[in-house]
Scaffold this motif. Sequence first.
Motif, PDB file in Angstrom:
ATOM      1  N   LEU A 180       0.803  -1.226   0.000  1.00 40.77           N
ATOM      2  CA  LEU A 180       0.000   0.000   0.000  1.00 40.77           C
ATOM      3  C   LEU A 180       0.833   1.272   0.000  1.00 40.77           C
ATOM      4  N   ARG A 181       2.093   1.163   0.345  1.00 37.26           N
ATOM      5  CA  ARG A 181       2.938   2.352   0.502  1.00 37.26           C
ATOM      6  C   ARG A 181       2.950   3.255  -0.724  1.00 37.26           C
ATOM      7  N   PRO A 182       3.051   2.725  -1.954  1.00 35.19           N
ATOM      8  CA  PRO A 182       3.087   3.618  -3.125  1.00 35.19           C
ATOM      9  C   PRO A 182       1.809   4.433  -3.319  1.00 35.19           C
ATOM     10  N   LEU A 183       0.710   4.025  -2.682  1.00 27.75           N
ATOM     11  CA  LEU A 183      -0.560   4.733  -2.860  1.00 27.75           C
ATOM     12  C   LEU A 183      -0.707   5.924  -1.914  1.00 27.75           C
ATOM     13  N   MET A 184       0.092   5.987  -0.869  1.00 24.76           N
ATOM     14  CA  MET A 184      -0.106   6.997   0.172  1.00 24.76           C
ATOM     15  C   MET A 184       0.103   8.424  -0.330  1.00 24.76           C
ATOM     16  N   LYS A 185       1.175   8.659  -1.055  1.00 23.02           N
ATOM     17  CA  LYS A 185       1.465  10.018  -1.513  1.00 23.02           C
ATOM     18  C   LYS A 185       0.446  10.524  -2.528  1.00 23.02           C
ATOM     19  N   PRO A 186       0.151   9.770  -3.593  1.00 24.30           N
ATOM     20  CA  PRO A 186      -0.809  10.294  -4.583  1.00 24.30           C
ATOM     21  C   PRO A 186      -2.240  10.395  -4.062  1.00 24.30           C
ATOM     22  N   LEU A 187      -2.661   9.488  -3.176  1.00 23.71           N
ATOM     23  CA  LEU A 187      -4.039   9.503  -2.700  1.00 23.71           C
ATOM     24  C   LEU A 187      -4.233  10.406  -1.490  1.00 23.71           C
ATOM     25  N   TYR A 188      -3.310  10.335  -0.537  1.00 26.67           N
ATOM     26  CA  TYR A 188      -3.517  11.010   0.749  1.00 26.67           C
ATOM     27  C   TYR A 188      -2.522  12.123   1.045  1.00 26.67           C
ATOM     28  N   ASN A 189      -1.526  12.309   0.180  1.00 27.53           N
ATOM     29  CA  ASN A 189      -0.456  13.266   0.439  1.00 27.53           C
ATOM     30  C   ASN A 189       0.207  12.964   1.783  1.00 27.53           C
ATOM     31  N   LEU A 190       0.479  11.690   2.017  1.00 28.29           N
ATOM     32  CA  LEU A 190       1.122  11.241   3.247  1.00 28.29           C
ATOM     33  C   LEU A 190       2.337  10.399   2.889  1.00 28.29           C
ATOM     34  N   PRO A 191       3.318  10.336   3.784  1.00 27.34           N
ATOM     35  CA  PRO A 191       4.466   9.454   3.544  1.00 27.34           C
ATOM     36  C   PRO A 191       4.034   7.993   3.436  1.00 27.34           C
ATOM     37  N   GLY A 192       4.848   7.184   2.802  1.00 26.99           N
ATOM     38  CA  GLY A 192       4.497   5.786   2.593  1.00 26.99           C
ATOM     39  C   GLY A 192       4.266   5.019   3.874  1.00 26.99           C
TER      40      GLY A 192
ATOM     41  N   VAL B 238     -12.811   4.049   1.702  1.00 21.33           N
ATOM     42  CA  VAL B 238     -11.524   4.536   1.189  1.00 21.33           C
ATOM     43  C   VAL B 238     -11.704   5.904   0.536  1.00 21.33           C
ATOM     44  N   ILE B 239     -12.753   6.043  -0.273  1.00 19.38           N
ATOM     45  CA  ILE B 239     -13.019   7.339  -0.914  1.00 19.38           C
ATOM     46  C   ILE B 239     -13.286   8.411   0.137  1.00 19.38           C
ATOM     47  N   GLY B 240     -14.095   8.078   1.142  1.00 20.41           N
ATOM     48  CA  GLY B 240     -14.371   9.037   2.214  1.00 20.41           C
ATOM     49  C   GLY B 240     -13.122   9.409   2.983  1.00 20.41           C
ATOM     50  N   SER B 241     -12.221   8.445   3.183  1.00 13.97           N
ATOM     51  CA  SER B 241     -10.984   8.732   3.922  1.00 13.97           C
ATOM     52  C   SER B 241     -10.094   9.701   3.151  1.00 13.97           C
ATOM     53  N   ILE B 242     -10.065   9.565   1.826  1.00  8.78           N
ATOM     54  CA  ILE B 242      -9.267  10.487   1.006  1.00  8.78           C
ATOM     55  C   ILE B 242      -9.808  11.906   1.131  1.00  8.78           C
ATOM     56  N   VAL B 243     -11.122  12.041   1.007  1.00 13.26           N
ATOM     57  CA  VAL B 243     -11.749  13.367   1.105  1.00 13.26           C
ATOM     58  C   VAL B 243     -11.492  13.979   2.477  1.00 13.26           C
ATOM     59  N   SER B 244     -11.713  13.209   3.545  1.00  6.86           N
ATOM     60  CA  SER B 244     -11.545  13.723   4.901  1.00  6.86           C
ATOM     61  C   SER B 244     -10.100  14.147   5.168  1.00  6.86           C
ATOM     62  N   THR B 245      -9.143  13.306   4.780  1.00  9.59           N
ATOM     63  CA  THR B 245      -7.730  13.606   5.032  1.00  9.59           C
ATOM     64  C   THR B 245      -7.274  14.826   4.250  1.00  9.59           C
ATOM     65  N   ARG B 246      -7.665  14.912   2.994  1.00  5.84           N
ATOM     66  CA  ARG B 246      -7.252  16.044   2.153  1.00  5.84           C
ATOM     67  C   ARG B 246      -7.857  17.363   2.648  1.00  5.84           C
ATOM     68  N   ILE B 247      -9.137  17.332   3.042  1.00  3.61           N
ATOM     69  CA  ILE B 247      -9.772  18.556   3.551  1.00  3.61           C
ATOM     70  C   ILE B 247      -9.084  19.006   4.831  1.00  3.61           C
ATOM     71  N   MET B 248      -8.759  18.052   5.715  1.00  3.65           N
ATOM     72  CA  MET B 248      -8.078  18.386   6.959  1.00  3.65           C
ATOM     73  C   MET B 248      -6.726  19.031   6.682  1.00  3.65           C
ATOM     74  N   GLN B 249      -5.968  18.472   5.763  1.00  2.68           N
ATOM     75  CA  GLN B 249      -4.659  19.050   5.436  1.00  2.68           C
ATOM     76  C   GLN B 249      -4.797  20.448   4.844  1.00  2.68           C
ATOM     77  N   ARG B 250      -5.736  20.597   3.949  1.00  2.00           N
ATOM     78  CA  ARG B 250      -5.917  21.892   3.275  1.00  2.00           C
ATOM     79  C   ARG B 250      -6.348  22.976   4.260  1.00  2.00           C
ATOM     80  N   SER B 251      -7.317  22.664   5.115  1.00  4.72           N
ATOM     81  CA  SER B 251      -7.804  23.662   6.069  1.00  4.72           C
ATOM     82  C   SER B 251      -6.749  23.986   7.125  1.00  4.72           C
TER      83      SER B 251
END
Length: 405
Positions: free
Chosen positions: A107-119, A191-204
């Motif tokens: 799953l590590r390669p998916l972390m940066k493009p999907l969640y903007n998080l380290p692997g 998974v889709i909801g987690s991406i939205v929630s994490t990205r909104i949290m980072q942006r805000s």
Amino acid sequence: MQNIFDPLHVFRHHETDPDKPGKKPRRLKFTTSRSIEALIFLAIFFAFFGVLAYKMTLPHMLNTFMQTAYHLLLETVFYIMAICVLMGAISKLLTEFGVVRLLENILRPLMKPLYNLPGVAALGAVMTFLSDNPAIISLAKDNNFARYFKKYQLVSLTNFGTAFGMGLVVIAFMTGLGFGKGALVGLLGAVIGSIVSTRIMQRSTLKSYPEMDSPVTEEEGTEQNISFKSEGNIFQRFLNAMLDGGKSGVGIGVAIIPGVLCISTIVMMLTFGPAGANGEYTGAAYEGVPVITWLADKINVVFFWLFGFESGALVGFPITALGAVGAALGLVPRFIADGIITNNAIAVFTAMGMCWSGYLSTHTAMLDSLGYRKLIGKAIGAHTVGGLVAGIAAHWLWVLAALIF
């Protein structure tokens, strides 16, 4: 000497402190705000139960209240606890024998493009999926893990980890009831909801606190520092992992009891109506005054389009999941008994149950433990949106799957 049998002796102004003779008289302060709070609480408390007693009669209301809790304990809580014990043992075995590490690497390669998080964040997703929300905090407070993150990324782990909390238990529960297909679709929605929630949290967070775009620590982390130590021969490791994992499952099972018995009982009494053949109340379990159902039916066209809910009563699940997903699971057997459950509903339940998984009761403690109490409002707001997106995505994914297959 004070008369301890006088219930008002603590309020009497003329009494002095017996341990400090000669001191000024003391009085117990009871502020105006606390008095108002107490009066408001009593008014709401008696109004709530007064309406139920008026509609159901007091004896029937009390009997239903106790019978519902009793039936939930026997028929639902122990079933969920058994699942928690078995899944706890399985998750510990997966950790002990390197499966968790393998999943992390996949799953590590998916972390940066999907969640903007380290692997390495993939490890947090796997751990919370196998256990519960707080697992992400134990990792985030580990310096060897936190070194990979910037500050705004670290606080977004509360949203990221919560979106997978108790995922294995939820999916196993739904599958055990015969709705495995719906549960798997719900996992994709979560998974889709987690991406939205994490990205909104980072942006805000970055918008309000640009200075948090900096590393948590200047020290470099090494992957070897994050490891799972194993001792003993294979049989001993297998036995210890299974027993330790089962024991942790017991803890989770016990922890959900208050939520299921208290929250689910109240929700059920506001969701279902009388059980008598002629519409009368009998005092049986699962009766009540269907306020939630009545309100949801008034705008059910919205819930039907968003989530595919064919009955307003189904709204009770996501409402309960706000506080505790274990309590929300307690509603499902009753929905099945009433014949209002479909794979679509299970998909939405799984997605929203996993994504929200009681975030209203855990986000505050999680962010407080990380030292970022000021971000609690942003985290809750982002996760509210993420959970709604998860449910909507699960519904339309199921519609798509039904068209294809």
